[in-house]
Design a protein around this motif. Sequence first.
Motif, short mmCIF file in Angstrom:
data_model
loop_
_atom_site.label_atom_id
_atom_site.label_comp_id
_atom_site.label_asym_id
_atom_site.label_seq_id
_atom_site.Cartn_x
_atom_site.Cartn_y
_atom_site.Cartn_z
N ALA A 104 0.83 -1.20 0.00
CA ALA A 104 0.00 0.00 0.00
C ALA A 104 0.87 1.25 0.00
N ARG A 105 1.97 1.24 0.76
CA ARG A 105 2.85 2.42 0.80
C ARG A 105 3.51 2.64 -0.56
N SER A 106 3.86 1.56 -1.23
CA SER A 106 4.47 1.70 -2.54
C SER A 106 3.50 2.32 -3.53
N ARG A 107 2.23 1.91 -3.49
CA ARG A 107 1.24 2.52 -4.37
C ARG A 107 1.02 3.98 -4.00
N GLN A 108 1.06 4.28 -2.72
CA GLN A 108 0.94 5.67 -2.28
C GLN A 108 2.07 6.52 -2.88
N GLU A 109 3.27 5.96 -2.89
CA GLU A 109 4.40 6.68 -3.48
C GLU A 109 4.25 6.86 -4.98
N ALA A 110 3.69 5.85 -5.66
CA ALA A 110 3.45 5.98 -7.10
C ALA A 110 2.48 7.13 -7.37
N ASP A 111 1.43 7.24 -6.56
CA ASP A 111 0.49 8.33 -6.73
C ASP A 111 1.15 9.68 -6.40
N TYR A 112 2.00 9.67 -5.39
CA TYR A 112 2.73 10.88 -5.00
C TYR A 112 3.62 11.38 -6.14
N MET A 113 4.22 10.43 -6.88
CA MET A 113 5.11 10.80 -7.98
C MET A 113 4.37 11.12 -9.27
N TRP A 114 3.30 10.33 -9.59
CA TRP A 114 2.71 10.43 -10.93
C TRP A 114 1.19 10.44 -10.94
N ILE B 193 5.27 16.72 -7.49
CA ILE B 193 6.70 16.49 -7.28
C ILE B 193 7.55 17.22 -8.31
N ASN B 194 7.04 17.39 -9.53
CA ASN B 194 7.84 18.02 -10.58
C ASN B 194 8.17 19.47 -10.27
N THR B 195 7.36 20.11 -9.44
CA THR B 195 7.68 21.47 -8.99
C THR B 195 8.30 21.46 -7.59
N MET B 196 7.83 20.57 -6.71
CA MET B 196 8.32 20.53 -5.33
C MET B 196 9.80 20.18 -5.26
N LEU B 197 10.23 19.15 -6.00
CA LEU B 197 11.60 18.68 -5.86
C LEU B 197 12.61 19.71 -6.35
N PRO B 198 12.42 20.34 -7.53
CA PRO B 198 13.36 21.39 -7.93
C PRO B 198 13.43 22.55 -6.92
N GLU B 199 12.29 22.95 -6.35
CA GLU B 199 12.29 24.01 -5.34
C GLU B 199 13.03 23.57 -4.09
N PHE B 200 12.85 22.31 -3.71
CA PHE B 200 13.55 21.73 -2.56
C PHE B 200 15.06 21.80 -2.77
N SER C 144 5.66 8.73 -19.27
CA SER C 144 5.39 7.73 -20.30
C SER C 144 5.88 6.35 -19.90
N GLN C 145 6.87 6.27 -19.00
CA GLN C 145 7.43 4.98 -18.59
C GLN C 145 6.55 4.22 -17.62
N ILE C 146 5.55 4.89 -17.03
CA ILE C 146 4.72 4.24 -16.01
C ILE C 146 3.22 4.26 -16.36
N THR C 147 2.88 4.79 -17.52
CA THR C 147 1.48 4.91 -17.92
C THR C 147 1.02 3.67 -18.68
N PRO C 148 -0.14 3.10 -18.33
CA PRO C 148 -1.02 3.49 -17.23
C PRO C 148 -0.57 2.89 -15.91
N LEU C 149 -0.89 3.56 -14.82
CA LEU C 149 -0.67 2.94 -13.51
C LEU C 149 -1.65 1.78 -13.35
N PRO C 150 -1.24 0.70 -12.70
CA PRO C 150 -2.12 -0.48 -12.60
C PRO C 150 -3.17 -0.34 -11.51
N ASP C 151 -4.21 -1.15 -11.61
CA ASP C 151 -5.08 -1.40 -10.47
C ASP C 151 -4.35 -2.39 -9.57
#
Length: 329
Positions: free
Chosen positions: A100-110, A116-123, A146-153
């Motif tokens: 579940a945590r891994s899927r949470q991270e996938a949603d957090y990233m993509w 994250i695309n704006t947060m990480l550069p600012e960080f 494009s490397q992770i689309t679509p995310l799975p169920d």
Amino acid sequence: MKRTEAIPMPEGMHRLQITMSFPLRWVNSYVLYEPDGMITVVDPGPRNSGTEQEWQEALTSLGLSFQDIRQIVLTHHHPDHLGLSGWMQQKSGAPVRMSARSRQEADYMWGPDATINTMLPEFYLHHGMPEDKTVQIREHLEGFVSQITPLPDVTFIEDGDWLDMGGKRWVAIETGGHAPGHLSFYAPESREIICGDAVLPQISPNISLQPESDAQPLFSYLEGLHRLGTLDVETAYPGHRNPFGHFSERTSHLLAHHEERLQKMAEHIYEHQANGYDVCVSLFGDRLGIHQLRFAMSETLAHLQELIRRERIVQEQKADGSFVFNKHN
């Protein structure tokens, strides 16, 4: 060797070397044969037209099809492991299993609300990275979609759950650090472990501090190494490079490696105040490509956070919002 060649492993398993970007070049995907002729796929690799073709060719060479896939199991959410899982699920109808945590991270990233695309550069900017490089970081991050689309169920696996894979019983062991929610799978009867990127035979897995994720990733990783190192393992199947023995010894080497790196960073800061980018350059140099720079910067910040936790250094915020590190009094 053709990249789509399936390399036989002991006990009814094949390893596929699925192409990925330099410097790793390939990720290990594992095909485990079930007693009824179906298969389990572990970590199918990143998605692009080339890797789709690699899987199609590999399955054909094994006399299999996508309809023979019973389940797709993921060690963690990184694109080189999760990437093809949604596509493969669409082709096969098979369930995808991860923590579940891994899927949470996938949603957090993509996921649809990911920032994250704006947060990480600012960080990174607040930790001293030059602005021109943070712009490149943002462009680099956008290239992963494009490397992770679509995310799975996803069907969730919990720490301690038992899975039937390849005619064996494997217990899921959840650790963090390299990726929150990372799962390794240990078969005690055969003394085998599918360890993803938790333990690698020749390189140290990247440990990254990112905003709004694990606040102490190196601490999480070291705790996980201590736990994994207690297992009686004869053969380890990693996410990168070749299967290996001496698993417990390797966990000890990785623990020692991080202690040495922590000491080097502490000594640098004891000499003079520094920001995160200063420390990163002192360790990794200033000629890294943007992909490696992201890894190096987040790895540096993960170690600095651990030094703060151990009360060896302190982080201070300047009037302009940037951060610097000093020796703890």
